[in-house]
Design a protein around this motif. Structure first.
Motif, mmCIF file in Angstrom:
data_model
loop_
_atom_site.group_PDB
_atom_site.id
_atom_site.type_symbol
_atom_site.label_atom_id
_atom_site.label_comp_id
_atom_site.label_asym_id
_atom_site.label_seq_id
_atom_site.Cartn_x
_atom_site.Cartn_y
_atom_site.Cartn_z
ATOM 1 N N ASP A 168 -11.417 4.922 44.311
ATOM 2 C CA ASP A 168 -12.470 5.424 44.938
ATOM 3 C C ASP A 168 -13.670 4.694 44.976
ATOM 4 O O ASP A 168 -14.372 4.751 45.920
ATOM 5 C CB ASP A 168 -12.762 6.886 43.918
ATOM 6 N N ALA A 227 -22.185 8.616 51.409
ATOM 7 C CA ALA A 227 -21.138 9.316 51.611
ATOM 8 C C ALA A 227 -20.365 9.659 50.339
ATOM 9 O O ALA A 227 -20.095 8.860 49.377
ATOM 10 C CB ALA A 227 -20.151 8.849 52.646
ATOM 11 N N THR A 261 -16.592 11.269 48.701
ATOM 12 C CA THR A 261 -15.109 11.254 48.769
ATOM 13 C C THR A 261 -14.853 12.708 49.192
ATOM 14 O O THR A 261 -14.773 13.522 48.485
ATOM 15 C CB THR A 261 -14.287 10.726 47.612
ATOM 16 N N ARG A 262 -14.017 12.840 50.348
ATOM 17 C CA ARG A 262 -13.800 14.187 50.639
ATOM 18 C C ARG A 262 -12.214 14.346 50.562
ATOM 19 O O ARG A 262 -11.717 15.139 50.370
ATOM 20 C CB ARG A 262 -13.893 14.609 52.254
ATOM 21 N N ARG A 308 -19.818 11.554 60.889
ATOM 22 C CA ARG A 308 -20.304 11.586 59.466
ATOM 23 C C ARG A 308 -18.980 11.020 58.925
ATOM 24 O O ARG A 308 -18.855 10.996 57.327
ATOM 25 C CB ARG A 308 -20.494 12.864 58.971
ATOM 26 N N LYS A 309 -17.651 11.013 59.479
ATOM 27 C CA LYS A 309 -16.319 10.586 58.678
ATOM 28 C C LYS A 309 -16.219 9.179 58.854
ATOM 29 O O LYS A 309 -16.167 8.564 59.813
ATOM 30 C CB LYS A 309 -15.338 11.527 59.658
ATOM 31 N N LEU A 367 -11.256 9.403 53.062
ATOM 32 C CA LEU A 367 -12.022 9.986 53.789
ATOM 33 C C LEU A 367 -13.288 10.192 53.234
ATOM 34 O O LEU A 367 -13.498 10.885 52.306
ATOM 35 C CB LEU A 367 -11.434 11.309 54.475
ATOM 36 N N ILE A 396 -17.288 11.322 53.546
ATOM 37 C CA ILE A 396 -18.332 12.201 54.487
ATOM 38 C C ILE A 396 -19.836 11.877 54.177
ATOM 39 O O ILE A 396 -20.032 11.750 52.948
ATOM 40 C CB ILE A 396 -18.002 13.757 54.459
ATOM 41 N N HIS A 428 -27.118 7.215 43.014
ATOM 42 C CA HIS A 428 -26.879 7.477 41.524
ATOM 43 C C HIS A 428 -27.371 6.199 40.994
ATOM 44 O O HIS A 428 -27.449 6.230 39.620
ATOM 45 C CB HIS A 428 -25.537 8.038 41.210
HETATM 46 C C1 LIG Z 1 -24.658 16.295 45.535
HETATM 47 C C2 LIG Z 1 -25.242 15.229 46.477
HETATM 48 C C3 LIG Z 1 -24.889 13.917 45.776
HETATM 49 C C4 LIG Z 1 -25.632 12.740 47.005
HETATM 50 C C5 LIG Z 1 -25.317 11.179 46.263
HETATM 51 C C6 LIG Z 1 -23.622 10.728 46.733
HETATM 52 C C7 LIG Z 1 -23.926 9.386 46.395
HETATM 53 C C8 LIG Z 1 -22.386 8.750 46.530
HETATM 54 C C9 LIG Z 1 -21.775 8.444 45.273
HETATM 55 C C10 LIG Z 1 -20.514 8.012 45.521
HETATM 56 C C11 LIG Z 1 -19.514 7.906 44.189
HETATM 57 C C12 LIG Z 1 -18.147 7.438 44.436
HETATM 58 C C13 LIG Z 1 -17.299 8.479 45.278
HETATM 59 C C14 LIG Z 1 -17.223 9.784 44.602
HETATM 60 O O1 LIG Z 1 -16.160 9.847 43.605
HETATM 61 S S1 LIG Z 1 -18.086 11.231 45.181
HETATM 62 C C15 LIG Z 1 -17.307 12.640 43.854
HETATM 63 C C16 LIG Z 1 -15.909 13.133 44.297
HETATM 64 N N1 LIG Z 1 -16.332 13.800 45.604
HETATM 65 C C17 LIG Z 1 -17.042 15.079 45.716
HETATM 66 O O2 LIG Z 1 -17.220 15.612 44.868
HETATM 67 C C18 LIG Z 1 -17.069 15.590 46.974
HETATM 68 C C19 LIG Z 1 -16.982 17.027 46.887
HETATM 69 N N2 LIG Z 1 -16.947 17.611 48.402
HETATM 70 C C20 LIG Z 1 -18.122 18.147 49.097
HETATM 71 O O3 LIG Z 1 -19.163 17.861 48.280
HETATM 72 C C21 LIG Z 1 -18.201 18.377 50.359
HETATM 73 O O4 LIG Z 1 -16.808 18.571 50.771
HETATM 74 C C22 LIG Z 1 -18.620 17.117 51.099
HETATM 75 C C23 LIG Z 1 -20.313 17.028 51.289
HETATM 76 C C24 LIG Z 1 -17.995 15.835 51.115
HETATM 77 C C25 LIG Z 1 -18.212 17.326 52.857
HETATM 78 O O5 LIG Z 1 -18.651 19.058 53.133
HETATM 79 P P1 LIG Z 1 -19.307 19.409 54.370
HETATM 80 O O6 LIG Z 1 -19.056 20.765 54.394
HETATM 81 O O7 LIG Z 1 -20.360 18.605 54.798
HETATM 82 O O8 LIG Z 1 -18.009 18.590 55.357
HETATM 83 P P2 LIG Z 1 -16.549 19.371 55.619
HETATM 84 O O9 LIG Z 1 -15.788 19.616 54.343
HETATM 85 O O10 LIG Z 1 -16.760 20.278 56.686
HETATM 86 O O11 LIG Z 1 -15.922 18.181 56.301
HETATM 87 C C26 LIG Z 1 -16.324 17.240 57.214
HETATM 88 C C27 LIG Z 1 -15.233 16.977 58.159
HETATM 89 O O12 LIG Z 1 -14.299 16.257 57.472
HETATM 90 C C28 LIG Z 1 -12.930 16.716 58.059
HETATM 91 N N3 LIG Z 1 -11.899 16.813 56.957
HETATM 92 C C29 LIG Z 1 -12.031 17.495 55.674
HETATM 93 N N4 LIG Z 1 -11.095 17.041 55.052
HETATM 94 C C30 LIG Z 1 -10.016 16.147 55.861
HETATM 95 C C31 LIG Z 1 -8.971 15.591 55.761
HETATM 96 N N5 LIG Z 1 -8.340 15.650 54.841
HETATM 97 N N6 LIG Z 1 -8.402 15.051 56.625
HETATM 98 C C32 LIG Z 1 -9.027 14.782 57.930
HETATM 99 N N7 LIG Z 1 -10.258 15.389 58.269
HETATM 100 C C33 LIG Z 1 -10.787 16.128 57.175
HETATM 101 C C34 LIG Z 1 -13.378 18.397 58.458
HETATM 102 O O13 LIG Z 1 -12.524 18.961 59.104
HETATM 103 C C35 LIG Z 1 -14.809 17.940 58.926
HETATM 104 O O14 LIG Z 1 -14.576 17.581 60.173
HETATM 105 P P3 LIG Z 1 -15.449 17.867 61.686
HETATM 106 O O15 LIG Z 1 -15.292 19.432 61.601
HETATM 107 O O16 LIG Z 1 -16.880 17.615 61.082
HETATM 108 O O17 LIG Z 1 -14.861 17.104 62.815
#
Ligand SMILES: CCCCCCCCCCCCCC(=O)SCCNC(=O)CCNC(=O)[C@H](O)C(C)(C)COP(=O)(O)OP(=O)(O)OC[C@H]1O[C@@H](n2cnc3c(N)ncnc32)[C@H](O)[C@@H]1OP(=O)(O)O
Length: 166
Positions: free
Chosen positions: A78, A92, A94-95, A123-124, A145, A147, A165
């Motif tokens: 990841d 972005a 991880t979704r 955004r993907k 994937l 986002i 972060h």
């Molecule tokens: C809090 C802010 C922090 C900011 C700092 C970040 C720093 C980074 C640090 C990195 C640290 C390391 C990394 C880490 O560990 S990051 C930590 C682990 N990840 C998380 O905690 C993320 C939790 N999730 C969310 O916050 C939201 O879900 C996000 C923001 C990601 C998207 O929510 P949002 O509501 O905006 O979007 P959406 O859910 O409508 O989906 C968007 C699009 O994706 C498509 N889709 C979905 N699933 C699938 C799938 N399986 N196959 C194919 N497609 C799929 C879906 O159809 C849609 O498509 P479209 O309709 O648009 O065409």
């Protein structure tokens, strides 16, 4: 299946790679220097914008004796995919991700992490990452994937840090 990058030891490619910056107060479990319990991964960016890291995971993170815990393996993948996305100046999260645990990953031995972005659509951003042993054998393979989220940081991952972060 993704082939390993044709990049040898990082030290032999000093001119071709740049180190990701990381702020001293970065507490990210994967890459933060300020997290005493973290993995302290140091990533480099190749000319092709692939993220690469050579590291050794200590026995503190073992599952089976002598081998890295599966959850930590997923974390390594990841984090590597996240850095590959960041290499393109994107912020972005991880979704979705999946992991192929192909061979056990040894603890206390050097391993290599490689990540790249494979496809973009709005955004993907789709990504892949590998964990390889010292002989270049693939031990684990991840797909993700990511986002894009806001706020966006300054877009230079080397000068301004890998993620908000950090
Ligand atoms: C809090 C802010 C922090 C900011 C700092 C970040 C720093 C980074 C640090 C990195 C640290 C390391 C990394 C880490 O560990 S990051 C930590 C682990 N990840 C998380 O905690 C993320 C939790 N999730 C969310 O916050 C939201 O879900 C996000 C923001 C990601 C998207 O929510 P949002 O509501 O905006 O979007 P959406 O859910 O409508 O989906 C968007 C699009 O994706 C498509 N889709 C979905 N699933 C699938 C799938 N399986 N196959 C194919 N497609 C799929 C879906 O159809 C849609 O498509 P479209 O309709 O648009 O065409």
């Amino acid at each position: 299946m993704t082939k390993p990058l044709q990049v040898e030891k990082l030290t032999r490619y000093a001119d071709a790679v740049r180190k990701f910056a990381s702020a001293a107060q970065n507490r990210c479990f994967g890459c933060g220097a300020a997290n005493e319990h973290g993995l302290h991964l140091e990533f480099y960016l190749t000319q092709e914008l692939h993220a690469v890291c050579e590291t050794t995971v200590g026995d503190f993170f073992e599952g089976p004796k002598g081998f890295v815990h599966g959850g930590i393996i997923a974390t390594l993948l990841d984090e590597t995919m996240s850095k590959a996305v960041r290499a393109h100046g994107l912020v972005a999260m991880t979704r979705h991700m999946e992991v192929d645990y192909q061979r056990p990953v040894p603890s206390s031995e050097e391993i290599r992490l490689e990540g790249r972005v494979t496809r973009n659509e709005g955004r993907k951003h789709w990504t892949e990452a590998l964990i390889l042993n010292g002989h270049g054998k693939v031990l684990a393979h991840g797909k993700g994937l990511f986002i894009e989220v806001k706020p966006a940081p300054d877009p230079d991952p080397v000068k301004d840090g890998p993620t908000p972060h950090g």
